[in-house]
Design a protein around this motif. Structure first.
Motif, short mmCIF file in Angstrom:
data_model
loop_
_atom_site.label_atom_id
_atom_site.label_comp_id
_atom_site.label_asym_id
_atom_site.label_seq_id
_atom_site.Cartn_x
_atom_site.Cartn_y
_atom_site.Cartn_z
N LYS A 81 0.82 -1.22 0.00
CA LYS A 81 0.00 0.00 0.00
C LYS A 81 0.86 1.28 0.00
N ALA A 82 1.95 1.27 0.76
CA ALA A 82 2.79 2.48 0.82
C ALA A 82 3.41 2.77 -0.55
N VAL A 83 3.83 1.73 -1.23
CA VAL A 83 4.41 1.92 -2.57
C VAL A 83 3.32 2.41 -3.53
N LEU A 120 2.46 -0.89 -13.56
CA LEU A 120 3.82 -1.43 -13.45
C LEU A 120 4.84 -0.41 -13.97
N ASP A 121 4.46 0.32 -15.02
CA ASP A 121 5.34 1.37 -15.56
C ASP A 121 5.60 2.46 -14.52
N LYS A 122 4.56 2.81 -13.77
CA LYS A 122 4.71 3.84 -12.74
C LYS A 122 5.71 3.39 -11.68
N ALA A 123 5.60 2.13 -11.28
CA ALA A 123 6.52 1.62 -10.27
C ALA A 123 7.95 1.65 -10.80
N LYS A 124 8.08 1.26 -12.04
CA LYS A 124 9.40 1.24 -12.67
C LYS A 124 10.01 2.64 -12.69
N ALA A 148 9.45 4.95 -10.72
CA ALA A 148 9.78 5.39 -9.36
C ALA A 148 10.96 4.61 -8.78
N GLY A 149 11.51 3.71 -9.56
CA GLY A 149 12.70 2.98 -9.11
C GLY A 149 12.39 1.80 -8.19
N VAL A 150 11.13 1.35 -8.19
CA VAL A 150 10.75 0.17 -7.39
C VAL A 150 10.65 -1.03 -8.33
N ILE A 151 10.99 -2.22 -7.84
CA ILE A 151 10.79 -3.42 -8.67
C ILE A 151 9.28 -3.55 -8.87
N PRO A 152 8.82 -3.52 -10.12
CA PRO A 152 7.35 -3.54 -10.31
C PRO A 152 6.72 -4.87 -9.88
N LEU A 153 7.29 -5.99 -10.36
CA LEU A 153 6.61 -7.28 -10.17
C LEU A 153 7.53 -8.27 -9.47
N ALA A 154 7.08 -8.77 -8.32
CA ALA A 154 7.86 -9.77 -7.58
C ALA A 154 7.44 -11.16 -8.06
N LEU A 155 8.39 -11.88 -8.64
CA LEU A 155 8.07 -13.22 -9.14
C LEU A 155 9.20 -14.16 -8.75
N GLY A 156 8.86 -15.38 -8.47
CA GLY A 156 9.86 -16.41 -8.29
C GLY A 156 9.92 -17.24 -9.56
N GLY A 157 11.10 -17.32 -10.16
CA GLY A 157 11.25 -18.05 -11.42
C GLY A 157 11.30 -19.55 -11.22
N GLN A 158 10.21 -20.11 -10.74
CA GLN A 158 10.05 -21.57 -10.65
C GLN A 158 8.83 -21.90 -11.49
N ASN A 159 8.84 -23.05 -12.14
CA ASN A 159 7.78 -23.30 -13.14
C ASN A 159 6.37 -23.19 -12.57
N TRP A 160 6.17 -23.67 -11.35
CA TRP A 160 4.80 -23.66 -10.81
C TRP A 160 4.32 -22.23 -10.52
N VAL A 188 7.32 -7.76 -1.49
CA VAL A 188 6.17 -6.85 -1.47
C VAL A 188 5.91 -6.37 -0.05
N ILE A 189 5.99 -7.28 0.92
CA ILE A 189 5.74 -6.89 2.32
C ILE A 189 6.71 -5.78 2.73
N LYS A 190 7.97 -5.91 2.31
CA LYS A 190 8.98 -4.92 2.70
C LYS A 190 8.93 -3.64 1.87
N GLY A 191 8.21 -3.68 0.76
CA GLY A 191 8.15 -2.49 -0.11
C GLY A 191 9.29 -2.44 -1.12
N ASP A 192 9.99 -3.56 -1.27
CA ASP A 192 11.03 -3.62 -2.31
C ASP A 192 10.40 -3.81 -3.69
N ALA A 193 9.20 -4.34 -3.69
CA ALA A 193 8.48 -4.53 -4.95
C ALA A 193 7.04 -4.06 -4.75
N LEU A 194 6.40 -3.70 -5.87
CA LEU A 194 5.01 -3.22 -5.78
C LEU A 194 4.01 -4.35 -5.59
N VAL A 195 4.14 -5.40 -6.42
CA VAL A 195 3.04 -6.37 -6.51
C VAL A 195 3.53 -7.78 -6.78
#
Ligand code: BGC
Length: 417
Positions: free
Chosen positions: A149-151, A170-174, A176-188, A254-261
């Motif tokens: 929410k803060a981001v 996502l462009d707005k986050a980018k 602002a210098g925040v990682i827009p999308l938090a993803l783990g690169g595992q197939n599932w 996301v919890i820490k605010g390092d990424a938006l979503v």
């Protein structure tokens, strides 16, 4: 079927399980609930059973989505070393039931009235050949966004209603210098996100035809190509270190605010809950843009094995505790999911949980409740694995174009059938 099920046993036996002689007063449970939020939810069950005098024999196998856990389970079952129960997803329950290794909880189900309280969509996977073989624990849903929410405030963002809105956000986050999308690169994880992308791109009917009916025309259609193109677009907003990252570490960003979503099933909310975060204040939960009104679900089931008679009382205690109304509320509040019964009040749930319960009811009544292909409810495990594999190859650049992706998808699913 047995042969198919136990392929991979040689590999799986390398998991170091002691041939523990199960005690009659204990519940031996195999599961993949090893993150902070998941462990907190499991504690609710351990405590309920302890009150009834049952000890807990934990068999945790880390790895979100449960692939490693299912490999380990195969080895145990092949060795005749049945746990009291194992966490399982939809079609896996049916596979084990068809292999003849599941127990029969029908008497308990009758006594407890599960036929009336458990939704038909879940009974399809927990009842085999007229017998209850699994106890559904919850209903998760995958088409969610989890937003810091803060981001969001900092970048002046609002709820994205369409895929294009999402890209603009996502462009707005980018910017602002925040990682827009938090993803783990595992197939599932990639495939779980793609479930939502397909629903958003093609709509409910398309999702059902492609991802549940496995209709070939749909799988190779322009809409499916467009879905892959949309996925490729999302991947451009991921940080370079995403390969191999666990899902809960992505949630922590996301919890820490390092990424938006993060786009993830509502087990992610269990992590926010464990971090004492409140929806509306610390984080926001929105349906994946363009999917409001539909729910892509999965449900954790406790598959009940055909254990020796002297261990059956513990199994009945576990099944009864699992489907009790009080447990369904207490557990799911912590887990991030919603109850596997239709008669549990939403009183104790937070705003996202209340929305989840209401959305599920609406989707169930309106015919827009669909099984997650990534999460074991769209098709049998071999097909789901083929799907995860193709999506992941696309995300990691081994499949280069959406044209190639749909061709590979059709072929892989065909081979797996
Ligand atoms: C399960 C959830 C679990 C998640 C991540 C899913 O397959 O349904 O209960 O929290 O994987 O481990």
């Amino acid at each position: 079927m047995l042969r198919k099920l136990f392929i991979g046993t040689a590999l799986a036996t390398s998991f170091a399980f002691s041939a523990h002689a199960a005690d009659v007063k204990e519940v031996q449970m195999l599961h993949w609930w090893t993150s902070g939020g998941e462990a907190a939810a499991l504690n609710v069950l351990k405590q309920d059973l302890a009150k009834e005098g049952y000890a807990w024999k934990d068999v945790p196998v880390a790895g979100g989505g449960g692939d490693a856990a299912m490999t380990a389970l195969k080895a145990m079952v092949a060795a005749g070393n049945y746990p009291t129960a194992s966490q399982m997803l939809g079609y896996t329950v049916l596979d084990y039931a068809a292999a003849g290794v599941m127990g029969d909880l029908t008497e308990t189900a009758k006594k407890e009235g599960w036929d009336k309280s458990v939704p038909a969509a879940l009974q399809k996977f927990s009842v085999y050949d007229g017998k209850w073989v699994a106890a559904p624990v919850n209903v998760h849903s995958v088409n969610w966004l989890w937003i810091n929410k803060a981001v969001m405030d900092k970048i002046g963002g609002t709820e994205p209603k369409t895929f294009d809105d999402f890209v603009a956000l996502l462009d707005k986050a980018k910017a602002a210098g925040v990682i827009p999308l938090a993803l783990g690169g595992q197939n599932w994880q990639e495939a779980t996100m793609f479930d939502s992308v397909v629903l958003s791109t093609g709509g409910p009917e398309f999702y059902k035809k492609a991802m549940n009916d496995l209709d070939e025309e749909s799988l190779k259609s322009d809409t499916m190509k467009k879905s892959f193109d949309n996925l490729a677009k999302l991947v451009t907003y991921v940080d370079p270190n995403f390969s191999g990252r666990d899902w809960n570490l992505a949630t922590a960003m996301v919890i820490k605010g390092d990424a938006l979503v993060q786009v993830m099933g509502d087990w992610a909310k269990g992590e926010f809950h464990a971090a004492n975060k409140t929806p509306g204040t610390d984080f926001l939960c929105y349906r994946f843009p363009g999917t409001d009104g539909s729910v892509i679900y999965n449900s954790d089931m406790f598959g009940m094995f055909n254990v020796p008679d002297d261990r059956k009382a513990a199994q009945v205690a576990l099944a009864t505790a699992t489907l009790s109304k009080s447990f369904q509320s207490a557990f799911n509040v912590v887990k991030g999911s919603v109850p596997a019964r239709t008669d549990v009040p939403d009183t104790d749930f937070d705003a996202c949980g209340k929305k989840g319960i209401a959305d599920l009811k609406k989707a169930n009544e309106g015919g827009t409740l669909f099984g997650s292909l990534a999460q074991g409810y769209g098709a049998p495990p071999a097909v789901a694995n083929a799907y995860k594999d193709v999506v992941s190859k696309f995300v990691h650049g081994q499949i280069k174009t959406s044209d190639e992706a749909v061709t590979e998808l059709v072929k892989a699913i065909d081979d797996a059938k």
